[in-house]
Scaffold this active site. Sequence first.
Site, PDB file in Angstrom:
ATOM      1  N   CYS A   1       5.387   5.210 -43.982  1.00 18.61           N
ATOM      2  CA  CYS A   1       6.297   4.326 -43.252  1.00 18.61           C
ATOM      3  C   CYS A   1       5.756   2.903 -43.401  1.00 18.61           C
ATOM      4  O   CYS A   1       4.617   2.629 -42.970  1.00 18.61           O
ATOM      5  CB  CYS A   1       6.315   4.749 -41.783  1.00 18.61           C
TER       6      CYS A   1
ATOM      7  N   CYS B   1      11.445   0.208 -47.177  1.00 20.77           N
ATOM      8  CA  CYS B   1      11.411   1.134 -46.030  1.00 20.77           C
ATOM      9  C   CYS B   1      11.626   2.509 -46.638  1.00 20.77           C
ATOM     10  O   CYS B   1      12.485   2.669 -47.522  1.00 20.77           O
ATOM     11  CB  CYS B   1      12.541   0.787 -45.054  1.00 20.77           C
TER      12      CYS B   1
HETATM   13  N1  DGL Z   1      10.731   4.476 -42.628  1.00 17.30           N
HETATM   14  C1  DGL Z   1      10.218   3.343 -41.975  1.00 17.30           C
HETATM   15  C2  DGL Z   1       9.643   2.332 -42.977  1.00 17.30           C
HETATM   16  O1  DGL Z   1       9.250   2.687 -44.057  1.00 17.30           O
HETATM   17  C3  DGL Z   1      10.995   2.636 -40.919  1.00 17.30           C
HETATM   18  C4  DGL Z   1      12.226   3.168 -40.328  1.00 17.30           C
HETATM   19  C5  DGL Z   1      12.354   2.809 -38.863  1.00 17.30           C
HETATM   20  O2  DGL Z   1      12.754   1.678 -38.538  1.00 17.30           O
HETATM   21  O3  DGL Z   1      12.023   3.683 -38.066  1.00 17.30           O
HETATM   22  O4  DGL Z   1       9.564   1.168 -42.705  1.00 17.30           O
END
Ligand code: DGL
Length: 256
Positions: A75, A186
């Site tokens: 993430c 993301c």
């Molecule tokens: N998947 C997450 C990232 O790579 C963020 C998604 C969210 O806002 O929860 O930044």
Amino acid sequence: MSKSTDPIAVFDSGIGGISVLRHLLTLLPHENYIYLGDSANAPYGEKSTRQVRELTFARVEELLQMGAKAVVIACNTATSAAAADLRASHPDTVIIGIEPALKPAAACRPGATVLVMATPMTLREEKFRLLREKWSGGADIIDLPCYGLAEMIEQGITEGPQLINYLEDLFRGVPRERVSSVVLGCTHYPHIQKTVASFFGPDTQIFDGGEGTARETGRRLQEAGLLNPDAGPGRVEIINTAGPDMADLCYKLLGE
Ligand code: DGL
């Protein structure tokens, strides 16, 4: 003490990190994995840095209690908010983060125009500022905070008219004909890569940090003597804080 047969933990705010787990399974197929998605608290990208730090610390602690030998923070948002502090407080644990793939995107052609799609938090954090300073070279970097996009993907909307309408609004004002590369900053966004690509010409390249993160995981495990020597395919267990339906959605996405 961690053993090489212990699982690698992969953590995301929800279903996004599955796009990283896919690369991990390709590159390190003999490893066992526990995937934890925190969909009950998603999206992280529009919370305060402090909230995301606390959530990430709590989830990583749970994963270490479950016997993980290493943690991949799949993430970008949680990595910018918490990875440095996590490494400082767990100096003996292999902790790998992910960051927007700005380096290859900026280098893809001289004087590139790079569109970086990411959560508002990733784009405002110091980590991204440093990344930009280090790797933009002569490229023109356009930051595009994508409010609400991870949330839409969490609802399983990965194609169709609702997503297309959202992207039409989002890209209004972006000089699309000039964009040479798009960074999916993301881990949720690779799930909609096809639809994003349909807004750009055939010469626009799309980048995400998943493969680089998987490679870095392999390197770090090798250095630590923790690569699983087993010859067979590893196991994958998926847990989601919002319950079994979200875990099922993750298994489905992983199979696609
Ligand atoms: N998947 C997450 C990232 O790579 C963020 C998604 C969210 O806002 O929860 O930044």
